[in-house]
Write a protein that holds these residues in place. Structure first.
Motif, mmCIF file in Angstrom:
data_model
loop_
_atom_site.group_PDB
_atom_site.id
_atom_site.type_symbol
_atom_site.label_atom_id
_atom_site.label_comp_id
_atom_site.label_asym_id
_atom_site.label_seq_id
_atom_site.Cartn_x
_atom_site.Cartn_y
_atom_site.Cartn_z
ATOM 1 N N TYR A 135 -9.038 21.383 -55.487
ATOM 2 C CA TYR A 135 -7.647 21.815 -55.415
ATOM 3 C C TYR A 135 -7.203 21.602 -53.977
ATOM 4 C CZ TYR A 135 -3.414 24.332 -54.752
ATOM 5 O OH TYR A 135 -2.117 24.621 -54.403
ATOM 6 N N ALA A 136 -6.161 20.786 -53.765
ATOM 7 C CA ALA A 136 -5.725 20.437 -52.410
ATOM 8 C C ALA A 136 -4.288 20.876 -52.189
ATOM 9 C CB ALA A 136 -5.848 18.935 -52.179
ATOM 10 N N MET A 137 -3.994 21.336 -50.959
ATOM 11 C CA MET A 137 -2.646 21.754 -50.607
ATOM 12 C C MET A 137 -2.368 21.381 -49.148
ATOM 13 S SD MET A 137 -0.809 25.480 -50.980
ATOM 14 C CE MET A 137 -2.101 26.303 -50.065
ATOM 15 N N TRP A 138 -1.330 20.591 -48.927
ATOM 16 C CA TRP A 138 -0.933 20.171 -47.588
ATOM 17 C C TRP A 138 -0.237 21.309 -46.850
ATOM 18 C CZ3 TRP A 138 -1.776 15.308 -45.488
ATOM 19 C CH2 TRP A 138 -2.186 14.295 -46.379
ATOM 20 N N SER A 139 -0.418 21.341 -45.519
ATOM 21 C CA SER A 139 0.418 22.220 -44.709
ATOM 22 C C SER A 139 1.828 21.650 -44.701
ATOM 23 C CB SER A 139 -0.128 22.308 -43.278
ATOM 24 O OG SER A 139 -0.125 21.037 -42.656
ATOM 25 N N PRO A 140 2.863 22.491 -44.512
ATOM 26 C CA PRO A 140 4.237 21.982 -44.567
ATOM 27 C C PRO A 140 4.539 20.867 -43.581
ATOM 28 C CG PRO A 140 4.239 24.366 -44.779
ATOM 29 C CD PRO A 140 2.827 23.970 -44.459
ATOM 30 N N ASP A 141 3.841 20.830 -42.432
ATOM 31 C CA ASP A 141 4.080 19.750 -41.475
ATOM 32 C C ASP A 141 3.257 18.507 -41.780
ATOM 33 O OD1 ASP A 141 1.504 20.432 -40.666
ATOM 34 O OD2 ASP A 141 2.110 21.161 -38.681
ATOM 35 N N GLY A 142 2.424 18.547 -42.804
ATOM 36 C CA GLY A 142 1.645 17.384 -43.210
ATOM 37 C C GLY A 142 0.482 17.036 -42.313
ATOM 38 N N LYS A 143 0.153 17.896 -41.353
ATOM 39 C CA LYS A 143 -0.922 17.576 -40.415
ATOM 40 C C LYS A 143 -2.290 18.074 -40.867
ATOM 41 C CE LYS A 143 2.090 17.507 -36.345
ATOM 42 N NZ LYS A 143 2.372 18.106 -35.013
ATOM 43 N N ARG A 144 -2.311 19.056 -41.761
ATOM 44 C CA ARG A 144 -3.579 19.622 -42.208
ATOM 45 C C ARG A 144 -3.606 19.692 -43.724
ATOM 46 N NH1 ARG A 144 -1.683 22.734 -38.016
ATOM 47 N NH2 ARG A 144 -2.910 22.706 -36.088
ATOM 48 N N LEU A 145 -4.808 19.659 -44.228
ATOM 49 C CA LEU A 145 -5.014 19.761 -45.665
ATOM 50 C C LEU A 145 -6.025 20.869 -45.915
ATOM 51 C CD1 LEU A 145 -4.255 18.165 -48.373
ATOM 52 C CD2 LEU A 145 -6.565 17.221 -48.172
ATOM 53 N N ALA A 146 -5.621 21.860 -46.684
ATOM 54 C CA ALA A 146 -6.561 22.872 -47.154
ATOM 55 C C ALA A 146 -6.985 22.486 -48.566
ATOM 56 C CB ALA A 146 -5.917 24.257 -47.143
#
Length: 441
Positions: A135-146
């Motif tokens: 399950y992947a979710m980007w940070s709103p600024d697109g710099k990190r991926l949790a």
């Protein structure tokens, strides 16, 4: 109120601060580069076709583009495309057979313009839900991926700074795990089992702070968009459950504000504009297509900053619900009057009017998204960026289909449908597939 002791206890808590250094613990194949300017029009749908490949297509069904063709003799499948906030990248899972060994799962990041990809995570394939390996979710600024993945039999939460050369760091383990990003991309709020953690997502290390809030029944905590306030569900000393918001400060949480007394398994989602909070519950579980799916007894819509105003009530049974990007509408899925069939319904939150859209039977991937909708709402949009249309996968229910879209029922393959949000909408099949996700822009 009954939960006053809960809030005073939360405010008085001294958070336990633990710093976990993100070390390179896994090999990364290839290298991530600065994204190229997109060469294709945004407002696209990424979908998984019936051969488990990922394609891009325009909302009218034209200009389909294969992103993940099969290669070599080993069996492969691709799943769960996840758009970056600027729509320049996709991450997805690849599962492939390895001769003489167990199947391997790879979390791939693909540059949409160039078609080049890089492996962010690899491990022996282990599912975390029906057909889900990451399950992947980007940070709103697109710099990190949790992302969440199972590795060596242990469910873990990873954070990756996608444009550096370091492997993702494992920052929490021993799930179940649920999460949401703050609007400024600096913090991740995580709910693990019965505990809550605030993660400060630094480039070189992640600070993990235990918030001391206990609650096991519900799933996903929330941030009120555009603020530094978190919304969580917690159990008080009398055994009841309360929904509250509080400000995140360097010392923990401050100024807890009671929203409502709810059931312990409630779900809740803020509108994207931060003006309204939708709360579903209580839930009852039922078996549908082999999965246990929760059904809320209704929805309650609270307006932010208007404690004197009566909340809006929706009495329908609701499986899942999704805010439009402009915050004006909620599309929700309910059991239809025919056994085994689901129904899309639209709610206008300005006046409470609602209207049915279409009856259908979802694919398993689509049902999994409905099953865990309060998590997928942060990462996989079924709404078009202009808040006018929805995408979903499955088969339309024959007797509910008017002549205007009878052409959708030509064979047994599930289809990707695009449907307007107005009353009596056209429902257009655009491809054969099991899951469709709209680009954020």
């Amino acid at each position: 109120m009954a939960s006053t002791r809960l809030y005073s206890g939360i405010v008085a808590l001294t958070a336990v601060l633990v710093t976990i250094s993100v070390l390179a613990g896994q090999e990364r194949f290839g290298s991530a580069r600065e994204p190229l300017p997109p060469k294709i029009t945004v407002n696209l749908i990424a979908f998984v076709d019936t051969e488990a490949r990922i394609q891009l297509v325009k909302p009218d069904g034209t200009e389909a583009r294969m992103l993940t063709p099969m290669s070599g003799s080993d069996q492969q499948l691709f799943a769960w495309p996840t758009w970056s906030p600027n729509s320049r990248r996709l991450v997805y899972t690849e599962v492939k057979e390895v001769p003489g060994s167990n199947p391997l799962m790879l979390l791939q990041m693909l540059d949409v313009a160039s078609g080049e990809s890089v492996v962010l995570h690899s491990a022996e394939a282990a599912g975390i839900a029906a057909g889900v390996f990451h399950y992947a979710m980007w940070s709103p600024d697109g710099k990190r991926l949790a992302f969440i993945a199972s590795q060596s039999g242990n469910l873990g939460l990873f954070i990756d700074t996608v444009d550096d050369e370091h492997a993702p760091g494992r920052v929490l383990e021993n799930g179940p795990l649920w999460m949401s990003w703050s609007s400024d991309s600096q913090h991740l709020l995580a709910h693990r089992a019965d505990s809550h953690f605030l993660l400060n997502a630094l480039p070189a290390a992640v600070e993990v702070r235990s918030l001391g809030i206990q609650s096991a029944g519900y799933r996903v905590p929330a941030w009120q968009p555009g603020t530094s306030e978190v919304t969580v569900l917690a159990q008080d000393q009398d055994g009841g459950f309360s929904l509250f918001s509080a400000e995140v400060t360097p010392d923990g949480l401050s100024g807890a504000e009671h929203i409502a007394d709810v059931d312990g398994d409630a779900t809740f989602l803020w509108s994207p504009d931060g003006k309204r909070l939708a709360v579903g519950g209580p839930k009852a579980g039922f078996q549908y297509l082999g999965l246990v799916v929760g059904v809320h007894s209704g929805l309650t819509i609270y307006q932010s900053g208007s404690g004197e105003k009566e909340p809006m009530q929706v009495g329908d049974a609701v499986i899942s619900y999704f805010w439009s990007p402009d915050g004006s509408k909620i599309a929700y899925v309910s059991p239809a009057s025919t056994n085994g069939v689901l129904r899309w319904t639209m709610l206008d939150v300005s006046d409470g009017s609602r209207w049915p859209l279409v009856d259908f039977v979802p694919t398993i991937d689509q049902l999994t998204l409905f099953q865990f909708f309060d998590q997928y709402a942060y990462s996989h949009s079924l709404w078009s960026p202009d808040s006018r249309s929805l995408v979903f996968a499955g088969r339309l229910y024959d007797e509910a289909v008017s002549a205007s879209y009878s052409s959708a029922q030509t064979d047994e393959q599930p289809k990707i449908y695009v449907m307007d949000s107005d009353p009596s909408p056209p429902v257009r099949p655009i491809a054969e597939g099991t899951l469709g996700i709209w680009s954020p822009r």
